[in-house]
Structures are given as structure tokens and as C-alpha cells.
Write a protein that holds these residues in place. Structure first.
Motif: not given
Length: 128
Positions: A32-40, A72-82, A85-88
Motif C-alpha cells: 500500500x505504501x510502495x511507490x508506483x504499485x498498482x493493486x491487482x 492458477x489465475x491470471x493477475x490483472x491490474x484493477x481499474x482504480x476508481x480511487x 497517491x502522490x507517489x503513484x
């Protein structure tokens, strides 16, 4: 008589899916605090089951496919509606917590179906 007990296969696959999704959610929360990380996220169980083919059973298509690991599953980036953060970073802890609770309920539901089916099977066999 007991050659194909699909309810056990499906409930087991559902529990495995929930465990995999919990691991993905935990990774999102840990970053959650990693710069540039996109939730999957991974597809919900119904989508994964439908993609398996006939809609009644999961099929292994490669080594380690149905082993419960992240393969087992393909990870995909979430569509971030939020907004990011300033760090991406685009992880929303609140959304991840809601998904974690829903996934826990899915896992509990899968175990309840499995246990109930096992009780019925034992009764039929006469060992219940």
C-alpha cells in the motif's frame, strides 16, 4: 455410483480460489505504501469456472495449474476508481479490506458445502 462427485471438485476449487485471492489481496495491502504499485486482482470464481469449459469442472492446462498457487489465475491490474497517491500508488486499504471479508465468506461457504456434502455421502454409505 460414486465415479463423479462434482460437488466435491467444485467446492474444493472454490476454496482454493478464495485462498489464492486472499494471497493477492494481502500482497496489495502489503504494498500500500510502495511507490508506483498498482493493486491487482483475479477474476471471481464464477468467471474462472465458466472459463474452464463445460462449467462443471476445473481443468489443469499446465503444470501447477490447480495446485492452489498463484499460477492458477491470471493477475490483472484493477481499474482504480480511487485517485493515485502522490507517489503513484493506487491501493485503497478500505477496498482491499472489503474484498478480504468477501473472500473469507467465499472460503467459508465452500467449506460448508464440502462438509455438508461429506455428511450426506456418509449417511448414504451408512457411516454417518
Amino acid at each position: 455410483m460414486f465415479q463423479s462427485l462434482e460437488v466435491f471438485k467444485i467446492s474444493s476449487a472454490m476454496a482454493s480460489h478464495a485462498a489464492t485471492r486472499q494471497a493477492v489481496i494481502a500482497t496489495n495491502m502489503a504494498n500500500a505504501d510502495t511507490p508506483g504499485y498498482v493493486a491487482r486482482d483475479i477474476a471471481d470464481f464464477k468467471t474462472a469456472l465458466d472459463a474452464a469449459g463445460d462449467g462443471t469442472s476445473m481443468r489443469a492446462t499446465r503444470t501447477g495449474h490447480l495446485s492452489g498457487g498463484l499460477g492458477m489465475h491470471e493477475l490483472s491490474p484493477q481499474n482504480a476508481a480511487t485517485p493515485e497517491n502522490p507517489n503513484g500508488n493506487a491501493v485503497s486499504i478500505e477496498e482491499e479490506m472489503v474484498k478480504a471479508v468477501n473472500t473469507q465468506r467465499q472460503h467459508e461457504r465452500a467449506l460448508a458445502v464440502y462438509k455438508s456434502s461429506l455428511t450426506i455421502l456418509r449417511s448414504v454409505v451408512g457411516r454417518g
